[in-house]
Design a protein around this motif. Sequence first.
Motif, PDB file in Angstrom:
ATOM      1  N   GLN A   1      79.366 101.551  40.336  1.00  0.00           N
ATOM      2  CA  GLN A   1      79.454 101.218  38.906  1.00  0.00           C
ATOM      3  C   GLN A   1      80.211  99.914  38.694  1.00  0.00           C
ATOM      4  N   PHE A   2      79.697  99.081  37.812  1.00  0.00           N
ATOM      5  CA  PHE A   2      80.463  97.943  37.283  1.00  0.00           C
ATOM      6  C   PHE A   2      79.865  97.557  35.939  1.00  0.00           C
ATOM      7  N   TYR A   3      80.646  96.769  35.200  1.00  0.00           N
ATOM      8  CA  TYR A   3      80.274  96.399  33.834  1.00  0.00           C
ATOM      9  C   TYR A   3      80.298  94.883  33.766  1.00  0.00           C
ATOM     10  N   THR A   4      79.139  94.280  33.547  1.00  0.00           N
ATOM     11  CA  THR A   4      79.001  92.831  33.448  1.00  0.00           C
ATOM     12  C   THR A   4      79.140  92.406  31.993  1.00  0.00           C
ATOM     13  N   LEU A   5      80.207  91.699  31.675  1.00  0.00           N
ATOM     14  CA  LEU A   5      80.391  91.220  30.294  1.00  0.00           C
ATOM     15  C   LEU A   5      79.564  89.957  30.107  1.00  0.00           C
ATOM     16  N   TRP A   6      78.875  89.914  29.014  1.00  0.00           N
ATOM     17  CA  TRP A   6      78.093  88.708  28.728  1.00  0.00           C
ATOM     18  C   TRP A   6      78.605  88.139  27.416  1.00  0.00           C
ATOM     19  N   ASN A   7      79.251  86.985  27.504  1.00  0.00           N
ATOM     20  CA  ASN A   7      79.841  86.387  26.309  1.00  0.00           C
ATOM     21  C   ASN A   7      78.930  85.306  25.745  1.00  0.00           C
ATOM     22  N   THR A   8      78.860  85.243  24.442  1.00  0.00           N
ATOM     23  CA  THR A   8      78.119  84.149  23.824  1.00  0.00           C
ATOM     24  C   THR A   8      78.943  82.875  23.965  1.00  0.00           C
ATOM     25  N   THR A   9      78.260  81.766  24.006  1.00  0.00           N
ATOM     26  CA  THR A   9      78.995  80.516  24.168  1.00  0.00           C
ATOM     27  C   THR A   9      79.770  80.163  22.895  1.00  0.00           C
ATOM     28  N   ASP A  10      79.257  80.608  21.724  1.00  0.00           N
ATOM     29  CA  ASP A  10      79.941  80.236  20.479  1.00  0.00           C
ATOM     30  C   ASP A  10      80.972  81.279  20.040  1.00  0.00           C
ATOM     31  N   GLY A  11      81.214  82.294  20.897  1.00  0.00           N
ATOM     32  CA  GLY A  11      82.252  83.272  20.568  1.00  0.00           C
ATOM     33  C   GLY A  11      81.793  84.398  19.652  1.00  0.00           C
ATOM     34  N   SER A  12      80.551  84.354  19.152  1.00  0.00           N
ATOM     35  CA  SER A  12      80.100  85.463  18.300  1.00  0.00           C
ATOM     36  C   SER A  12      79.744  86.661  19.185  1.00  0.00           C
ATOM     37  N   GLN A  13      79.683  87.828  18.587  1.00  0.00           N
ATOM     38  CA  GLN A  13      79.413  89.048  19.333  1.00  0.00           C
ATOM     39  C   GLN A  13      77.934  89.378  19.289  1.00  0.00           C
ATOM     40  N   PHE A  14      77.444  90.029  20.333  1.00  0.00           N
ATOM     41  CA  PHE A  14      76.065  90.506  20.336  1.00  0.00           C
ATOM     42  C   PHE A  14      75.975  91.852  19.615  1.00  0.00           C
ATOM     43  N   ASN A  15      75.001  91.977  18.746  1.00  0.00           N
ATOM     44  CA  ASN A  15      74.715  93.267  18.112  1.00  0.00           C
ATOM     45  C   ASN A  15      73.348  93.812  18.512  1.00  0.00           C
ATOM     46  N   SER A  16      72.593  93.017  19.260  1.00  0.00           N
ATOM     47  CA  SER A  16      71.335  93.469  19.866  1.00  0.00           C
ATOM     48  C   SER A  16      71.277  92.910  21.269  1.00  0.00           C
ATOM     49  N   MET A  17      70.762  93.691  22.197  1.00  0.00           N
ATOM     50  CA  MET A  17      70.621  93.198  23.567  1.00  0.00           C
ATOM     51  C   MET A  17      69.434  93.873  24.235  1.00  0.00           C
ATOM     52  N   LEU A  18      68.798  93.105  25.118  1.00  0.00           N
ATOM     53  CA  LEU A  18      67.690  93.602  25.932  1.00  0.00           C
ATOM     54  C   LEU A  18      68.079  93.370  27.380  1.00  0.00           C
ATOM     55  N   VAL A  19      67.938  94.410  28.204  1.00  0.00           N
ATOM     56  CA  VAL A  19      68.158  94.233  29.638  1.00  0.00           C
ATOM     57  C   VAL A  19      66.872  94.605  30.359  1.00  0.00           C
ATOM     58  N   SER A  20      66.559  93.853  31.389  1.00  0.00           N
ATOM     59  CA  SER A  20      65.399  94.172  32.214  1.00  0.00           C
ATOM     60  C   SER A  20      65.800  94.042  33.671  1.00  0.00           C
ATOM     61  N   TYR A  21      65.393  94.996  34.488  1.00  0.00           N
ATOM     62  CA  TYR A  21      65.630  94.910  35.928  1.00  0.00           C
ATOM     63  C   TYR A  21      64.521  95.657  36.654  1.00  0.00           C
ATOM     64  N   GLU A  22      64.386  95.339  37.942  1.00  0.00           N
ATOM     65  CA  GLU A  22      63.442  96.084  38.770  1.00  0.00           C
ATOM     66  C   GLU A  22      64.237  97.027  39.663  1.00  0.00           C
ATOM     67  N   VAL A  23      63.679  98.208  39.884  1.00  0.00           N
ATOM     68  CA  VAL A  23      64.351  99.225  40.691  1.00  0.00           C
ATOM     69  C   VAL A  23      63.330  99.878  41.619  1.00  0.00           C
ATOM     70  N   ALA A  24      63.783 100.233  42.837  1.00  0.00           N
ATOM     71  CA  ALA A  24      62.954 101.001  43.771  1.00  0.00           C
ATOM     72  C   ALA A  24      63.869 101.981  44.483  1.00  0.00           C
ATOM     73  N   VAL A  25      63.333 103.086  44.945  1.00  0.00           N
ATOM     74  CA  VAL A  25      64.113 104.053  45.725  1.00  0.00           C
ATOM     75  C   VAL A  25      63.400 104.316  47.048  1.00  0.00           C
ATOM     76  N   ASP A  26      64.169 104.780  48.031  1.00  0.00           N
ATOM     77  CA  ASP A  26      63.633 105.065  49.372  1.00  0.00           C
ATOM     78  C   ASP A  26      62.389 105.949  49.312  1.00  0.00           C
ATOM     79  N   SER A  27      61.557 105.832  50.350  1.00  0.00           N
ATOM     80  CA  SER A  27      60.313 106.619  50.363  1.00  0.00           C
ATOM     81  C   SER A  27      60.596 108.119  50.408  1.00  0.00           C
ATOM     82  N   SER A  28      61.733 108.506  50.996  1.00  0.00           N
ATOM     83  CA  SER A  28      62.062 109.943  51.070  1.00  0.00           C
ATOM     84  C   SER A  28      63.128 110.314  50.035  1.00  0.00           C
TER      85      SER A  28
END
Length: 348
Positions: A114-141
């Motif tokens: 577990q970890f938490y990646t903070l993503w800061n806006t460059t202008d200091g405003s806060q995000f109120n909407s966010m989209l995350v996308s990643y690819e995931v795979a698990v072992d065959s067994s």
Amino acid sequence: MSKSFLAYSLICAPLLVLAQLAAPSDIASQNSLTTSTSLPFPTATASSSDAQTFITSGWSLSKGRIQNGGDHLEFVQDPFPDAAAPGTTTAPSGPVLQVTYPSGSFGSTDSGAQFYTLWNTTDGSQFNSMLVSYEVAVDSSFPFVKGGKLPGLRGGPEPDGCSGGNAANGTNCFSSRVMWRTSGQGEVYGYFPNDESSSICSQNQVICNSDGFGTSLDRGSFQFTPAQWGRVTMLVRLNSPVNSVNGQVELYFNNVLAANFSDIEYRSSSVINVGGFYFSTFFGGNDASWAPNDTTHAYFRNIQLWGSSTASNLTAASPARLGAESSPAQWLFGLAVAVAGALIGGVM
Ligand SMILES: *[C@@H]1O[C@H](CO)[C@@H](O)[C@H](O)[C@H]1NC(C)=O
Ligand SMILES: *[C@@H]1O[C@H](CO)[C@@H](O)[C@H](O)[C@H]1NC(C)=O
Ligand SMILES: *[C@@H]1O[C@H](CO)[C@@H](O)[C@H](O)[C@H]1NC(C)=O
Ligand SMILES: *[C@@H]1O[C@H](CO)[C@@H](O)[C@H](O)[C@H]1NC(C)=O
Ligand SMILES: *[C@@H]1O[C@H](CO)[C@@H](O)[C@H](O)[C@H]1NC(C)=O
């Protein structure tokens, strides 16, 4: 040809055409999420200690450190180079992030990482909407056992709450992750206020926990396949104004919409914003019945984020609206499933 297959072909095949494919960048632009970033990956494989150094120095971690399971992280060669996620246009290359889940382990302290990646806006405003996308795979067994967590988003002033049975109360935090369940069924797993007064708990596809644990949304609405990359894309738009019931979560698997809820009350205070990517993956659950009997792995790559300071602008739900809401496509699909079910029932 069996009668059930015929029924399936006649009724469901035309409906499949209705499923819209949405790439993450399309979803971002539809929701006016104009700021974006992606997490850098190394160009060479890296053992656990080097992987931890790479992540700690480059991924903007909350408190500057990996919360749990740093020893379970490595960068390795893609184990499934011939099984790219459906809809992949450019062949992915380079090392992928491997997570180890030791045999007999469960919960965030001993299993996965577990970890938490903070993503800061460059202008200091806060995000109120966010989209995350990643690819995931698990072992065959991969032994899915009873279930486990997969990454999503989180926010609010408490970086350690809203997981592990520490409830959300509208002023501390929220989290919205993905879970796999038995046989690889997928769902959205959220920590947001969910006592009996919250309208979300009265819906059919929602399982609320009264003991401080999270809320299960649309269990089985998509499916993880071992040894095959899949693309998870999650949109969170916080409720606005802060006491209204119009917070949204959309979950896409392989660019197909799998879950869409638009009556979530993530917050009752503007101290809660979306803070960033919540990398959280482990078996469990909170007892040994969730643990795998063999050491196993998952793999992650291509982690991208889009954000906006604008929150949800949907019309707030009133309780009367709940349960009565389906699009024509959902309604037709429901009818098709019912008719096919009746036909299959008739021949079996
Ligand atoms: C709501 O927000 C979306 C995304 O920014 C935008 O496309 C849409 O026009 C907005 N709707 C209203 C009613 O403001
Ligand atoms: C982002 O903001 C948090 C909290 O204000 C801070 O701890 C962190 O160092 C910032 N990260 C970057 C990359 O600026
Ligand atoms: C793990 O092994 C134990 C003992 O043989 C068995 O009872 C249990 O069902 C196994 N669990 C899984 C997930 O296979
Ligand atoms: C919410 O929970 C936090 C601790 O997690 C607590 O400090 C705060 O008082 C709680 N707020 C309410 C309104 O219950
Ligand atoms: C999700 O539901 C909301 C509210 O009904 C709707 O505005 C939105 O278009 C839906 N999203 C998709 C991708 O269909």
